[in-house]
Design an enzyme around this catalytic site. Structure first.
Site, PDB file in Angstrom:
ATOM      1  N   ASP A  51     122.266  79.756 128.113  1.00 49.03           N
ATOM      2  CA  ASP A  51     121.590  78.675 129.095  1.00 49.03           C
ATOM      3  C   ASP A  51     120.413  78.922 129.751  1.00 49.03           C
ATOM      4  O   ASP A  51     120.429  80.089 130.194  1.00 49.03           O
ATOM      5  CB  ASP A  51     122.859  78.382 129.854  1.00 49.03           C
ATOM      6  N   ASN A  85     111.703  73.148 126.093  1.00 49.63           N
ATOM      7  CA  ASN A  85     112.130  72.060 125.366  1.00 49.63           C
ATOM      8  C   ASN A  85     113.618  71.447 125.636  1.00 49.63           C
ATOM      9  O   ASN A  85     113.916  70.318 125.928  1.00 49.63           O
ATOM     10  CB  ASN A  85     112.018  72.282 123.842  1.00 49.63           C
ATOM     11  N   TYR A 135     116.311  62.113 135.974  1.00 55.75           N
ATOM     12  CA  TYR A 135     115.883  62.788 134.767  1.00 55.75           C
ATOM     13  C   TYR A 135     114.180  62.669 134.925  1.00 55.75           C
ATOM     14  O   TYR A 135     113.657  63.783 134.743  1.00 55.75           O
ATOM     15  CB  TYR A 135     116.101  62.126 133.438  1.00 55.75           C
ATOM     16  N   GLY A 136     113.843  61.525 135.228  1.00 56.11           N
ATOM     17  CA  GLY A 136     112.291  61.147 135.127  1.00 56.11           C
ATOM     18  C   GLY A 136     111.746  61.920 136.362  1.00 56.11           C
ATOM     19  O   GLY A 136     110.677  62.463 135.968  1.00 56.11           O
ATOM     20  N   ALA A 137     112.236  61.981 137.491  1.00 54.22           N
ATOM     21  CA  ALA A 137     111.956  63.012 138.788  1.00 54.22           C
ATOM     22  C   ALA A 137     111.808  64.280 138.116  1.00 54.22           C
ATOM     23  O   ALA A 137     110.896  65.033 138.565  1.00 54.22           O
ATOM     24  CB  ALA A 137     112.824  62.834 139.713  1.00 54.22           C
ATOM     25  N   LYS A 159     111.314  65.452 135.470  1.00 48.81           N
ATOM     26  CA  LYS A 159     110.032  65.737 134.245  1.00 48.81           C
ATOM     27  C   LYS A 159     108.756  65.544 134.943  1.00 48.81           C
ATOM     28  O   LYS A 159     107.919  66.165 134.476  1.00 48.81           O
ATOM     29  CB  LYS A 159     110.274  64.523 133.114  1.00 48.81           C
TER      30      LYS A 159
HETATM   31  N1  LIG Z   1     115.101  61.830 122.467  1.00 49.20           N
HETATM   32  C1  LIG Z   1     114.278  61.119 123.102  1.00 49.20           C
HETATM   33  O1  LIG Z   1     113.935  60.011 122.848  1.00 49.20           O
HETATM   34  C2  LIG Z   1     113.263  61.899 124.067  1.00 49.20           C
HETATM   35  C3  LIG Z   1     112.406  61.160 124.780  1.00 49.20           C
HETATM   36  C4  LIG Z   1     111.376  61.926 125.569  1.00 49.20           C
HETATM   37  C5  LIG Z   1     111.538  63.150 125.824  1.00 49.20           C
HETATM   38  N2  LIG Z   1     112.556  63.883 125.492  1.00 49.20           N
HETATM   39  C6  LIG Z   1     112.434  65.490 125.365  1.00 49.20           C
HETATM   40  O2  LIG Z   1     112.462  65.993 124.256  1.00 49.20           O
HETATM   41  C7  LIG Z   1     113.271  67.312 124.276  1.00 49.20           C
HETATM   42  C8  LIG Z   1     114.112  67.474 123.151  1.00 49.20           C
HETATM   43  O3  LIG Z   1     115.087  66.720 123.249  1.00 49.20           O
HETATM   44  P1  LIG Z   1     115.844  66.177 121.830  1.00 49.20           P
HETATM   45  O4  LIG Z   1     115.886  64.604 122.051  1.00 49.20           O
HETATM   46  O5  LIG Z   1     115.472  66.939 120.915  1.00 49.20           O
HETATM   47  O6  LIG Z   1     117.514  66.451 122.419  1.00 49.20           O
HETATM   48  P2  LIG Z   1     118.546  67.135 121.593  1.00 49.20           P
HETATM   49  O7  LIG Z   1     118.508  66.796 120.055  1.00 49.20           O
HETATM   50  O8  LIG Z   1     119.685  66.836 122.360  1.00 49.20           O
HETATM   51  O9  LIG Z   1     118.290  68.842 121.506  1.00 49.20           O
HETATM   52  C9  LIG Z   1     118.349  69.396 122.792  1.00 49.20           C
HETATM   53  C10 LIG Z   1     118.418  70.863 122.408  1.00 49.20           C
HETATM   54  O10 LIG Z   1     118.627  71.607 123.549  1.00 49.20           O
HETATM   55  C11 LIG Z   1     119.317  72.425 123.689  1.00 49.20           C
HETATM   56  N3  LIG Z   1     120.209  72.697 125.245  1.00 49.20           N
HETATM   57  C12 LIG Z   1     120.362  71.645 126.053  1.00 49.20           C
HETATM   58  N4  LIG Z   1     120.729  71.926 127.267  1.00 49.20           N
HETATM   59  C13 LIG Z   1     120.450  73.207 127.210  1.00 49.20           C
HETATM   60  C14 LIG Z   1     120.093  74.568 128.230  1.00 49.20           C
HETATM   61  N5  LIG Z   1     120.592  74.328 129.179  1.00 49.20           N
HETATM   62  N6  LIG Z   1     119.945  75.738 127.729  1.00 49.20           N
HETATM   63  C15 LIG Z   1     119.771  75.960 126.607  1.00 49.20           C
HETATM   64  N7  LIG Z   1     119.835  74.959 125.571  1.00 49.20           N
HETATM   65  C16 LIG Z   1     119.736  73.832 125.948  1.00 49.20           C
HETATM   66  C17 LIG Z   1     120.532  71.778 122.867  1.00 49.20           C
HETATM   67  O11 LIG Z   1     121.698  72.503 122.359  1.00 49.20           O
HETATM   68  P3  LIG Z   1     123.160  72.980 123.246  1.00 49.20           P
HETATM   69  O12 LIG Z   1     123.492  71.538 123.523  1.00 49.20           O
HETATM   70  O13 LIG Z   1     123.829  73.558 122.340  1.00 49.20           O
HETATM   71  O14 LIG Z   1     122.521  74.053 124.358  1.00 49.20           O
HETATM   72  C18 LIG Z   1     119.657  71.298 121.891  1.00 49.20           C
HETATM   73  O15 LIG Z   1     119.539  72.579 121.043  1.00 49.20           O
HETATM   74  C19 LIG Z   1     113.970  67.368 125.689  1.00 49.20           C
HETATM   75  O16 LIG Z   1     113.132  67.966 126.844  1.00 49.20           O
HETATM   76  C20 LIG Z   1     113.695  66.106 126.282  1.00 49.20           C
HETATM   77  O17 LIG Z   1     113.934  65.612 127.540  1.00 49.20           O
HETATM   78  C21 LIG Z   1     113.486  63.157 124.358  1.00 49.20           C
END
Ligand SMILES: NC(=O)c1ccc[n+]([C@@H]2O[C@H](COP(=O)([O-])OP(=O)(O)OC[C@H]3O[C@@H](n4cnc5c(N)ncnc54)[C@H](OP(=O)(O)O)[C@@H]3O)[C@@H](O)[C@H]2O)c1
Length: 232
Positions: free
Chosen positions: A58, A84, A152-154, A156
Protein backbone atom coordinates in the site's frame (compact mmCIF):
# COMPACT_ATOMS: atom_id res chain seq x y z
CA UNK A 1 17.64 1.22 -19.86
CA UNK A 2 15.52 3.89 -18.12
CA UNK A 3 13.65 2.85 -14.98
CA UNK A 4 10.10 3.86 -14.01
CA UNK A 5 8.28 3.41 -10.73
CA UNK A 6 4.52 3.26 -11.34
CA UNK A 7 2.13 3.00 -8.40
CA UNK A 8 -1.21 1.27 -8.87
CA UNK A 9 0.09 -0.60 -11.90
CA UNK A 10 -1.78 -3.92 -11.69
CA UNK A 11 -4.72 -2.74 -13.80
CA UNK A 12 -6.33 0.30 -15.40
CA UNK A 13 -4.19 3.24 -16.50
CA UNK A 14 -1.14 2.18 -14.46
CA UNK A 15 -0.99 -1.19 -16.18
CA UNK A 16 -1.60 0.32 -19.63
CA UNK A 17 1.28 2.78 -19.14
CA UNK A 18 3.52 0.03 -17.75
CA UNK A 19 2.84 -2.08 -20.84
CA UNK A 20 3.67 0.78 -23.20
CA UNK A 21 6.93 1.50 -21.35
CA UNK A 22 7.86 -2.20 -21.27
CA UNK A 23 7.34 -2.32 -25.04
CA UNK A 24 9.80 0.60 -25.30
CA UNK A 25 12.45 -1.16 -23.22
CA UNK A 26 11.90 0.53 -19.86
CA UNK A 27 12.63 -1.42 -16.69
CA UNK A 28 9.78 -1.19 -14.23
CA UNK A 29 9.03 -1.14 -10.52
CA UNK A 30 5.31 -1.67 -9.99
CA UNK A 31 3.01 -1.87 -7.02
CA UNK A 32 -0.61 -2.54 -6.04
CA UNK A 33 -2.19 -3.99 -2.92
CA UNK A 34 -3.62 -7.22 -4.39
CA UNK A 35 -0.65 -9.57 -4.89
CA UNK A 36 -2.24 -12.03 -7.33
CA UNK A 37 -3.38 -9.38 -9.79
CA UNK A 38 -0.01 -7.63 -9.61
CA UNK A 39 1.81 -10.90 -10.17
CA UNK A 40 -0.23 -11.67 -13.30
CA UNK A 41 0.44 -8.18 -14.65
CA UNK A 42 4.18 -8.48 -14.00
CA UNK A 43 4.28 -11.86 -15.76
CA UNK A 44 2.53 -10.40 -18.80
CA UNK A 45 4.97 -7.47 -18.94
CA UNK A 46 8.06 -9.65 -18.63
CA UNK A 47 7.12 -11.07 -22.03
CA UNK A 48 8.49 -7.80 -23.48
CA UNK A 49 11.95 -8.83 -22.25
CA UNK A 50 12.16 -6.02 -19.75
CA UNK A 51 13.01 -6.28 -16.04
CA UNK A 52 9.93 -5.98 -13.83
CA UNK A 53 10.03 -5.73 -10.04
CA UNK A 54 6.49 -6.13 -8.69
CA UNK A 55 6.11 -5.24 -5.01
CA UNK A 56 2.70 -5.81 -3.45
CA UNK A 57 1.89 -3.14 -0.88
CA UNK A 58 0.00 0.00 0.00
CA UNK A 59 1.50 3.35 -0.99
CA UNK A 60 0.57 4.72 2.43
CA UNK A 61 3.12 2.35 4.02
CA UNK A 62 6.47 4.17 4.30
CA UNK A 63 8.43 0.88 4.35
CA UNK A 64 6.75 -0.13 1.14
CA UNK A 65 7.66 3.21 -0.47
CA UNK A 66 11.28 2.74 0.59
CA UNK A 67 11.16 -0.74 -0.94
CA UNK A 68 9.96 0.64 -4.28
CA UNK A 69 12.84 3.10 -4.50
CA UNK A 70 15.36 0.51 -3.33
CA UNK A 71 14.20 -1.87 -6.07
CA UNK A 72 14.51 0.90 -8.64
CA UNK A 73 18.05 1.52 -7.41
CA UNK A 74 18.86 -2.14 -8.04
CA UNK A 75 17.62 -1.71 -11.61
CA UNK A 76 19.80 1.37 -12.10
CA UNK A 77 17.97 4.40 -10.62
CA UNK A 78 14.73 6.33 -11.05
CA UNK A 79 14.14 8.11 -14.36
CA UNK A 80 10.36 8.39 -13.98
CA UNK A 81 8.08 8.29 -10.95
CA UNK A 82 4.35 7.92 -11.68
CA UNK A 83 1.90 8.57 -8.83
CA UNK A 84 -1.14 6.80 -10.16
CA UNK A 85 -2.59 4.76 -7.24
CA UNK A 86 -5.66 6.52 -5.94
CA UNK A 87 -8.44 6.34 -3.35
CA UNK A 88 -11.95 7.72 -3.82
CA UNK A 89 -12.80 8.33 -0.16
CA UNK A 90 -16.22 6.69 -0.54
CA UNK A 91 -17.39 3.90 -2.85
CA UNK A 92 -19.79 4.76 -4.35
CA UNK A 93 -19.10 8.46 -4.11
CA UNK A 94 -21.47 10.48 -1.88
CA UNK A 95 -22.28 14.13 -1.43
CA UNK A 96 -20.13 16.10 1.00
CA UNK A 97 -22.97 16.11 3.54
CA UNK A 98 -22.59 12.32 3.80
CA UNK A 99 -18.85 11.94 3.17
CA UNK A 100 -17.26 10.06 6.10
CA UNK A 101 -14.33 12.09 7.39
CA UNK A 102 -12.25 8.93 7.57
CA UNK A 103 -12.92 8.47 3.86
CA UNK A 104 -11.64 11.97 3.15
CA UNK A 105 -8.60 11.26 5.33
CA UNK A 106 -7.92 8.09 3.35
CA UNK A 107 -8.18 9.92 0.02
CA UNK A 108 -5.76 12.57 1.27
CA UNK A 109 -3.40 9.94 2.68
CA UNK A 110 -3.27 7.88 -0.53
CA UNK A 111 -3.54 10.62 -3.14
CA UNK A 112 -1.47 13.35 -1.50
CA UNK A 113 0.59 12.30 1.54
CA UNK A 114 1.79 8.99 0.07
CA UNK A 115 2.51 10.62 -3.29
CA UNK A 116 4.72 13.23 -1.63
CA UNK A 117 6.31 10.54 0.54
CA UNK A 118 7.34 8.62 -2.54
CA UNK A 119 8.61 11.73 -4.32
CA UNK A 120 10.75 12.57 -1.30
CA UNK A 121 12.12 9.05 -1.16
CA UNK A 122 12.94 9.08 -4.88
CA UNK A 123 14.23 12.67 -5.20
CA UNK A 124 17.96 11.91 -4.89
CA UNK A 125 17.70 9.28 -7.64
CA UNK A 126 15.47 11.50 -9.80
CA UNK A 127 17.94 14.39 -9.51
CA UNK A 128 20.80 12.07 -10.48
CA UNK A 129 18.95 10.75 -13.54
CA UNK A 130 19.84 12.29 -16.93
CA UNK A 131 16.20 13.29 -17.54
CA UNK A 132 14.30 12.74 -14.28
CA UNK A 133 10.53 13.20 -14.37
CA UNK A 134 7.55 12.95 -12.03
CA UNK A 135 4.08 12.28 -13.41
CA UNK A 136 1.09 12.67 -11.11
CA UNK A 137 -2.30 11.45 -12.29
CA UNK A 138 -4.92 14.09 -11.62
CA UNK A 139 -8.60 14.34 -12.54
CA UNK A 140 -10.99 16.94 -13.91
CA UNK A 141 -12.65 16.61 -10.48
CA UNK A 142 -9.63 18.58 -9.19
CA UNK A 143 -10.78 21.64 -11.11
CA UNK A 144 -14.55 21.25 -11.68
CA UNK A 145 -17.33 21.15 -9.06
CA UNK A 146 -19.07 17.84 -9.77
CA UNK A 147 -21.65 16.65 -7.23
CA UNK A 148 -20.29 13.77 -5.08
CA UNK A 149 -16.70 14.20 -6.33
CA UNK A 150 -15.81 16.78 -3.62
CA UNK A 151 -13.54 14.76 -1.32
CA UNK A 152 -11.70 12.97 -4.11
CA UNK A 153 -11.54 16.21 -6.13
CA UNK A 154 -10.10 18.10 -3.15
CA UNK A 155 -7.38 15.48 -2.79
CA UNK A 156 -6.53 15.69 -6.50
CA UNK A 157 -6.45 19.50 -6.29
CA UNK A 158 -3.96 19.17 -3.43
CA UNK A 159 -1.90 16.73 -5.51
CA UNK A 160 -1.93 19.19 -8.42
CA UNK A 161 -0.61 21.95 -6.17
CA UNK A 162 2.15 19.70 -4.82
CA UNK A 163 3.15 18.90 -8.39
CA UNK A 164 3.09 22.58 -9.39
CA UNK A 165 5.30 23.64 -6.49
CA UNK A 166 7.63 20.66 -6.97
CA UNK A 167 8.10 21.73 -10.58
CA UNK A 168 9.21 25.18 -9.42
CA UNK A 169 11.41 23.87 -6.64
CA UNK A 170 13.09 21.23 -8.82
CA UNK A 171 13.89 23.00 -12.10
CA UNK A 172 16.20 20.15 -13.11
CA UNK A 173 13.23 17.77 -13.26
CA UNK A 174 10.05 17.69 -15.28
CA UNK A 175 6.95 17.48 -13.10
CA UNK A 176 3.72 16.89 -15.00
CA UNK A 177 0.22 16.59 -13.54
CA UNK A 178 -2.11 14.99 -16.07
CA UNK A 179 -5.90 14.82 -16.11
CA UNK A 180 -6.49 11.58 -18.04
CA UNK A 181 -10.20 12.17 -18.68
CA UNK A 182 -12.86 9.54 -18.02
CA UNK A 183 -11.80 5.91 -18.50
CA UNK A 184 -13.61 2.59 -18.20
CA UNK A 185 -11.85 1.16 -15.13
CA UNK A 186 -12.67 -0.45 -11.80
CA UNK A 187 -12.10 2.89 -10.08
CA UNK A 188 -14.78 4.60 -12.15
CA UNK A 189 -17.18 1.68 -11.67
CA UNK A 190 -16.64 1.85 -7.90
CA UNK A 191 -17.19 5.62 -7.92
CA UNK A 192 -20.41 5.63 -9.93
CA UNK A 193 -21.75 2.06 -10.25
CA UNK A 194 -24.97 3.20 -11.94
CA UNK A 195 -23.13 5.01 -14.74
CA UNK A 196 -22.30 2.29 -17.23
CA UNK A 197 -22.15 4.61 -20.25
CA UNK A 198 -19.33 4.11 -22.77
CA UNK A 199 -15.96 5.56 -21.85
CA UNK A 200 -12.51 5.13 -23.38
CA UNK A 201 -10.18 2.33 -22.33
CA UNK A 202 -7.10 3.47 -20.39
CA UNK A 203 -4.83 2.34 -23.24
CA UNK A 204 -6.26 5.22 -25.29
CA UNK A 205 -4.81 7.73 -22.80
CA UNK A 206 -1.30 6.28 -22.84
CA UNK A 207 -0.18 8.06 -26.07
CA UNK A 208 -0.77 11.37 -24.24
CA UNK A 209 1.55 10.29 -21.44
CA UNK A 210 4.15 9.01 -23.91
CA UNK A 211 4.04 12.36 -25.65
CA UNK A 212 5.15 14.06 -22.43
CA UNK A 213 8.04 11.62 -22.09
CA UNK A 214 9.09 12.07 -25.73
CA UNK A 215 8.72 15.85 -26.00
CA UNK A 216 9.49 16.81 -22.36
CA UNK A 217 7.40 20.01 -22.28
CA UNK A 218 7.74 22.36 -19.31
CA UNK A 219 6.55 21.21 -15.92
CA UNK A 220 2.85 21.94 -15.48
CA UNK A 221 -0.69 20.57 -15.61
CA UNK A 222 -1.84 18.91 -18.83
CA UNK A 223 -5.02 17.23 -19.99
CA UNK A 224 -4.79 13.97 -21.90
CA UNK A 225 -7.55 14.85 -24.38
CA UNK A 226 -5.69 18.08 -25.30
CA UNK A 227 -2.37 16.24 -25.63
CA UNK A 228 -4.01 13.63 -27.86
CA UNK A 229 -5.76 16.23 -29.99
CA UNK A 230 -2.54 18.15 -30.57
CA UNK A 231 -0.82 14.88 -31.57
CA UNK A 232 -3.38 13.86 -34.19
N1 LIG B 1 -11.07 6.02 -14.39
C1 LIG B 1 -11.33 7.30 -14.55
O1 LIG B 1 -12.35 7.69 -15.16
C2 LIG B 1 -10.36 8.33 -14.03
C3 LIG B 1 -10.62 9.68 -14.33
C4 LIG B 1 -9.73 10.65 -13.85
C5 LIG B 1 -8.60 10.27 -13.13
N2 LIG B 1 -8.38 8.95 -12.86
C6 LIG B 1 -7.16 8.60 -12.13
O2 LIG B 1 -6.42 7.65 -12.90
C7 LIG B 1 -5.58 6.90 -12.02
C8 LIG B 1 -5.70 5.43 -12.32
O3 LIG B 1 -7.01 5.00 -12.00
P1 LIG B 1 -7.75 3.83 -12.78
O4 LIG B 1 -9.05 4.39 -13.20
O5 LIG B 1 -6.81 3.23 -13.76
O6 LIG B 1 -8.05 2.82 -11.55
P2 LIG B 1 -8.02 1.23 -11.44
O7 LIG B 1 -8.18 0.55 -12.74
O8 LIG B 1 -8.99 0.92 -10.35
O9 LIG B 1 -6.51 0.94 -10.93
C9 LIG B 1 -6.05 1.45 -9.73
C10 LIG B 1 -4.72 0.80 -9.40
O10 LIG B 1 -4.21 1.33 -8.17
C11 LIG B 1 -3.99 0.26 -7.23
N3 LIG B 1 -4.15 0.86 -5.89
C12 LIG B 1 -5.25 1.43 -5.37
N4 LIG B 1 -4.99 1.88 -4.13
C13 LIG B 1 -3.71 1.58 -3.88
C14 LIG B 1 -2.87 1.79 -2.76
N5 LIG B 1 -3.31 2.39 -1.63
N6 LIG B 1 -1.58 1.38 -2.81
C15 LIG B 1 -1.11 0.78 -3.94
N7 LIG B 1 -1.86 0.56 -5.03
C16 LIG B 1 -3.15 0.95 -4.99
C17 LIG B 1 -4.99 -0.80 -7.65
O11 LIG B 1 -4.71 -2.12 -7.22
P3 LIG B 1 -5.18 -2.65 -5.76
O12 LIG B 1 -6.63 -2.32 -5.62
O13 LIG B 1 -4.88 -4.11 -5.81
O14 LIG B 1 -4.33 -1.93 -4.78
C18 LIG B 1 -4.85 -0.70 -9.17
O15 LIG B 1 -3.66 -1.33 -9.60
C19 LIG B 1 -5.99 7.30 -10.59
O16 LIG B 1 -5.10 8.26 -10.10
C20 LIG B 1 -7.35 7.92 -10.79
O17 LIG B 1 -7.69 8.82 -9.77
C21 LIG B 1 -9.22 7.97 -13.29
Amino acid sequence: MPVAIITGASKGLGRALAEALAARGWDLVLDARTPEVLKDTAAALEAYGTRVAALPGDVTDPWHRTGLVTEAGRLGGVDLLVSNASALGAEPLVRLAELPLDGLRRALEVNVVAALGLVREALPALRAAPAGAVLTISSDAAAEAYETWGGYGASKAALDQLAAVLGVEEPGLRVWAVDPGDMATDLYAAAVPDDDGPRPAPAGVVPALLRLLEERPASGRYSAPALLEARS
